[in-house]
Design a protein around this motif. Sequence first.
Motif, mmCIF file in Angstrom:
data_model
loop_
_atom_site.group_PDB
_atom_site.id
_atom_site.type_symbol
_atom_site.label_atom_id
_atom_site.label_comp_id
_atom_site.label_asym_id
_atom_site.label_seq_id
_atom_site.Cartn_x
_atom_site.Cartn_y
_atom_site.Cartn_z
ATOM 1 N N TYR A 280 0.954 -0.953 -0.325
ATOM 2 C CA TYR A 280 -0.166 0.239 -0.014
ATOM 3 C C TYR A 280 0.844 1.744 0.382
ATOM 4 O O TYR A 280 0.790 2.279 -0.949
ATOM 5 N N ASP A 281 1.227 1.343 0.929
ATOM 6 C CA ASP A 281 2.433 2.982 0.451
ATOM 7 C C ASP A 281 3.430 3.068 0.289
ATOM 8 O O ASP A 281 3.770 3.258 -0.447
ATOM 9 N N LEU A 282 4.311 2.221 -0.444
ATOM 10 C CA LEU A 282 5.143 1.880 -2.295
ATOM 11 C C LEU A 282 3.843 2.167 -3.177
ATOM 12 O O LEU A 282 4.929 2.708 -3.763
ATOM 13 N N THR A 283 3.183 1.568 -3.281
ATOM 14 C CA THR A 283 2.137 2.634 -4.367
ATOM 15 C C THR A 283 2.084 3.754 -4.090
ATOM 16 O O THR A 283 2.282 4.270 -5.813
ATOM 17 N N MET A 284 1.158 4.041 -2.934
ATOM 18 C CA MET A 284 1.932 5.456 -3.008
ATOM 19 C C MET A 284 2.512 6.102 -3.120
ATOM 20 O O MET A 284 2.783 7.005 -4.275
ATOM 21 N N LEU A 285 3.697 5.363 -3.209
ATOM 22 C CA LEU A 285 5.350 6.660 -2.998
ATOM 23 C C LEU A 285 5.314 6.400 -5.032
ATOM 24 O O LEU A 285 6.219 7.470 -5.099
ATOM 25 N N ALA A 286 5.152 5.684 -5.371
ATOM 26 C CA ALA A 286 5.371 5.209 -6.730
ATOM 27 C C ALA A 286 4.681 6.192 -7.560
ATOM 28 O O ALA A 286 5.353 6.676 -8.630
ATOM 29 N N PHE A 287 3.723 6.257 -7.949
ATOM 30 C CA PHE A 287 2.914 7.674 -7.838
ATOM 31 C C PHE A 287 3.409 9.019 -7.761
ATOM 32 O O PHE A 287 3.792 10.023 -8.923
ATOM 33 N N ASP A 288 4.026 9.340 -6.453
ATOM 34 C CA ASP A 288 5.128 10.495 -6.576
ATOM 35 C C ASP A 288 6.451 10.673 -6.321
ATOM 36 O O ASP A 288 6.562 11.447 -7.636
ATOM 37 N N LEU A 289 7.016 9.717 -6.790
ATOM 38 C CA LEU A 289 8.453 8.928 -7.401
ATOM 39 C C LEU A 289 7.785 8.976 -8.994
ATOM 40 O O LEU A 289 9.113 9.914 -10.068
ATOM 41 N N ALA A 290 7.020 8.697 -9.958
ATOM 42 C CA ALA A 290 6.718 8.673 -11.164
ATOM 43 C C ALA A 290 6.672 10.512 -11.559
ATOM 44 O O ALA A 290 7.294 10.642 -12.481
ATOM 45 N N TYR A 291 6.464 10.984 -10.542
ATOM 46 C CA TYR A 291 5.886 12.361 -11.068
ATOM 47 C C TYR A 291 6.915 12.922 -10.689
ATOM 48 O O TYR A 291 7.646 14.238 -11.653
ATOM 49 N N LYS A 292 7.807 12.882 -9.891
ATOM 50 C CA LYS A 292 9.091 14.034 -9.667
ATOM 51 C C LYS A 292 10.183 13.293 -10.054
ATOM 52 O O LYS A 292 11.573 14.424 -11.069
ATOM 53 N N TYR A 293 9.622 12.098 -11.319
ATOM 54 C CA TYR A 293 11.114 11.684 -12.300
ATOM 55 C C TYR A 293 10.524 12.162 -13.393
ATOM 56 O O TYR A 293 11.492 11.687 -14.478
ATOM 57 N N THR A 294 9.042 12.113 -13.335
ATOM 58 C CA THR A 294 8.200 12.083 -14.845
ATOM 59 C C THR A 294 9.251 10.478 -16.032
ATOM 60 O O THR A 294 9.665 10.939 -16.359
ATOM 61 N N ASN A 295 8.685 9.400 -15.465
ATOM 62 C CA ASN A 295 9.543 8.297 -15.535
ATOM 63 C C ASN A 295 8.238 7.300 -14.668
ATOM 64 O O ASN A 295 7.692 7.566 -13.742
ATOM 65 N N PRO A 296 8.303 5.953 -15.645
ATOM 66 C CA PRO A 296 7.453 4.872 -15.233
ATOM 67 C C PRO A 296 8.291 4.240 -13.536
ATOM 68 O O PRO A 296 9.374 4.361 -13.907
ATOM 69 N N VAL A 297 7.279 3.356 -12.968
ATOM 70 C CA VAL A 297 7.724 3.110 -12.112
ATOM 71 C C VAL A 297 6.977 2.251 -11.605
ATOM 72 O O VAL A 297 5.840 1.836 -12.482
ATOM 73 N N LEU A 298 7.985 0.495 -11.423
ATOM 74 C CA LEU A 298 7.620 -0.946 -11.138
ATOM 75 C C LEU A 298 7.069 -1.584 -9.689
ATOM 76 O O LEU A 298 8.126 -1.059 -8.768
ATOM 77 N N ILE A 299 5.924 -1.179 -9.396
ATOM 78 C CA ILE A 299 6.294 -2.445 -8.080
ATOM 79 C C ILE A 299 5.979 -3.832 -8.162
ATOM 80 O O ILE A 299 5.477 -4.269 -9.804
ATOM 81 N N LEU A 300 7.646 -4.659 -7.721
ATOM 82 C CA LEU A 300 7.480 -6.134 -8.228
ATOM 83 C C LEU A 300 6.955 -6.321 -6.952
ATOM 84 O O LEU A 300 8.006 -6.498 -6.238
ATOM 85 N N GLY A 301 5.655 -7.476 -7.092
ATOM 86 C CA GLY A 301 6.114 -7.999 -5.794
ATOM 87 C C GLY A 301 6.106 -9.176 -6.741
ATOM 88 O O GLY A 301 6.218 -9.652 -7.512
ATOM 89 N N ASP A 302 4.930 -10.557 -5.478
ATOM 90 C CA ASP A 302 4.890 -12.078 -6.676
ATOM 91 C C ASP A 302 3.735 -12.468 -6.069
ATOM 92 O O ASP A 302 2.827 -12.105 -5.746
ATOM 93 N N ALA A 303 3.580 -13.653 -6.729
ATOM 94 C CA ALA A 303 2.045 -14.256 -6.351
ATOM 95 C C ALA A 303 2.319 -14.271 -4.453
ATOM 96 O O ALA A 303 0.555 -14.173 -4.575
ATOM 97 N N ILE A 304 2.952 -13.965 -4.197
ATOM 98 C CA ILE A 304 2.625 -15.348 -2.144
ATOM 99 C C ILE A 304 2.340 -13.474 -2.141
ATOM 100 O O ILE A 304 1.114 -13.837 -1.295
ATOM 101 N N LEU A 305 2.895 -12.451 -2.368
ATOM 102 C CA LEU A 305 2.664 -11.077 -1.991
ATOM 103 C C LEU A 305 0.920 -10.654 -2.381
ATOM 104 O O LEU A 305 0.420 -10.684 -1.691
ATOM 105 N N GLY A 306 0.614 -10.853 -3.702
ATOM 106 C CA GLY A 306 -0.320 -10.339 -4.318
ATOM 107 C C GLY A 306 -1.476 -11.331 -2.968
ATOM 108 O O GLY A 306 -2.487 -11.224 -3.522
ATOM 109 N N GLN A 307 -1.221 -12.841 -2.690
ATOM 110 C CA GLN A 307 -2.533 -13.602 -2.607
ATOM 111 C C GLN A 307 -2.818 -13.121 -1.250
ATOM 112 O O GLN A 307 -3.669 -14.156 -0.827
ATOM 113 N N MET A 308 -2.045 -13.199 -0.187
ATOM 114 C CA MET A 308 -1.620 -13.036 0.964
ATOM 115 C C MET A 308 -2.276 -12.012 1.798
ATOM 116 O O MET A 308 -2.467 -10.979 0.874
ATOM 117 N N LYS A 309 -3.001 -12.465 2.933
ATOM 118 C CA LYS A 309 -4.108 -10.731 3.178
ATOM 119 C C LYS A 309 -2.877 -10.739 4.590
ATOM 120 O O LYS A 309 -2.598 -11.919 5.538
#
Lengths: 353, 180, 253
Positions: free
Chosen positions: A150-179
């Motif tokens: 959650y926190d890094l996705t929020m940060l990703a948008f700020d960084l994308a605009y700060k650097y006018t650059n694509p930002v990747l969130i790299l997770g995996d199937a564990i992170l995606g599926q776990m609660k």
Amino acid sequence: MSTGKKLFIKGNEAVAYGALAAGCKCFFGYPITPQNDIPEFMSKAMPKAGGQFVQAESEVAAANMLLGAAACGVRAMTSSSSPGVSLKQEAISYMAGSELPGVIVNMNRGGPGLGDIGPSQGDYFQSVKGGGHGDYRTLVLAPGNCQEAYDLTMLAFDLAYKYTNPVLILGDAILGQMKEPVSVGEPIAVDEAEGGDWKLTGAKGRPYRILKSLHLEEGSLAEHNLKLAAKYESMRGEVRFESFETKDAELVVVAYGSIGRIVKTVVRKLRQEGLKVGLFRPITLYPYPSAALVELAQEGKRFLTVEHNMGQMIEDVRLSLCGLADSAFFGFPPGNMPTPEDFEQPVRQALGR
Amino acid sequence: MYQDVIIAGFGGQGVLLIGNLLAYAAMDQGLNVTYIPVYGAEMRGGTANCTVVISDEEIGSPIIHRPIGLIAMNRPSLDKFQARLKDGGVMIVNSSLIDPGLAEKTRIKTFMVPMNQIADSMGNPRLVNMVAIGAFIQASGAMPVETVVKSLGQVISPHYKHMIPQNAEAIEAGAKAARG
Amino acid sequence: MTEKIAFERPKPLADRATHYCPGCSHGIVHRLVAETLQDMDLVENTIAVSAIGCSVFLYNYIMVDTVEAPHGRAPAVATGVKRARPDRFVFTYQGDGDLASIGMAEIMHCANRGERVSVVFVNNTIYGMTGGQMAPTTLVGQKTTTCPSGRCRDSEGMPIRMAEIIASLGGTAYASRVAVDTIKHLNQAKKALRKAFEVQVNGLGFGFVEFLATCPTNWKMSSIDANKRIAEEMIPYFPLGDFKDVTTGKGVC
């Protein structure tokens, strides 16, 4: 950043909530396991937030829709998993070349090819070394738990605009599926002026603008590449990592994302036996936290890199340590579900105990 | 405080729902908790299992190879996970579907619970999962049974709200069965 | 004797020489687009999406906010632009290789979703910028650098008629094919272009105009012969007219 109510949600949903909180107004997706919770969530959430959701005809199209929305200076995102992210690389390269901000989520699954739908870190190279054609970099954030997602996705948008650059969130199937419980907040108010000096709005009362990556005039592309390189260098300040029990450690295990947290269980167990082992978990994979690794090496520590692939990040660890120390490596093959038991023996072996 | 458990059974037995229920109960108590489901590519049928980890410390791995808790709701689940259970771990066995003779009773604290019979006797076979979680909470002592009952509203959709009292009864019945 | 100006450069058209070859139709189509934007008072409200091919430098000639799309992806990029800024006028400008080959998926789905965008499609039956290779619209028997003996139906298939295909999709409000080889056709083309823009402005759906265009260099013809080929070879296979027009109920569906 994340005050307010606590929800019990999957990592995929945490990413989606993070995007909403960051003021994301356009989402473009295509179904692929194990990230389907994100487009499903966004198909409901975007209209409610006054935004747009499009299920694109392909990942190629979804990423190019992201490019279009980004050109308008609107916070936008796309998500996929490994095979789909390969298809998005075309647009990511164009976005990097055209200096457009956007967030791309990869919930890494097993490969190569169709692989499986289980977790993997096989896309490390693709994520941090450019991914598509041309000489470019994307910022890469690797969350290790749902709150970080959650926190890094929020940060990703700020960084994308700060650097006018694509930002990747790299997770995996564990992170995606776990609660996990995640603290979420209300959407921030995005500054209307964001992107004001480049975004396309129609050339009213100002000269018209061109967002492009083609540079045919003599010297133009070289100049552009130098400018981009300087920008990538300036991203160094965004380095993030977690050091756990490294202070008095003889051996530092380097691992990121879900594997980092699984290794943490091993570190805790071995610490109870009095073994001096610690964990270094890079959170930004580009820029890579090399300086912090160098400090650890200067303290005389030994290293073991553990990955859910057959050896990718190890190259960056060795580059970082260059000349000061080496790192042993343990690769857990994609296709199997990793557990702490899988890493315990390799860590003991590296410790020499 | 630390507790982990693998909950396993047929798809449709409500395995994932009680995993969520346990996780919500832990969260409502202010504990750290992780929940991770494991399933095949198919949407229907097959087996399902999930792992729940509860701790008052930050949780490392959400995936546990050698758990201290197991709820085996059918025979394939027992076959797959019993050997992995740590010595002295707690195992809840659905004796309606599993031959009690298959349990490693000396190595593991085993609780035989005829889940299907109990659910049937309450007039709703679908309560089998609630019986199972009730038994586990009682047997493991992970938390008071009431805390799980209180969290029912978080996993049962508003449409089925009227079913909560019956689910609560099934949890109690499971707990009672584990008390022996 | 007083000077009377009969013919002015439309304001959004840059006052510079183009890189197009003599006899190429792109210049005419650019002018029609610029005129129509000006006539409809859209210039300051427009976001254009340029494509890959000879028209990649669209932004050097039509002075509106422009984003460059990867090859074939202009309709996807335009979708992103329009969804992000629904109040702006959005058009793509694409050639036949870009739109009907590598970008076939994107154009079909953009039209089918009924995206409120307009597409200017320039069909000259050949890849121009890369040096005269076979296009999806290359006519049977037409020689190119990758079908040196002429396009063969059995191995390369038939030329694709895009305007008819686009007309068959549910989200399309207007689909037309025009030519710019004669004054009469030019006037018809301008009307069609205006309609393709109007259906977007009026929120009716997707607008599409296919321009039959020349490529004298890669056809290895003089400008005059190239212009003649439009009527003699192209129009017989690619008939002119409206294939769908929701404003009049005309069209194929």
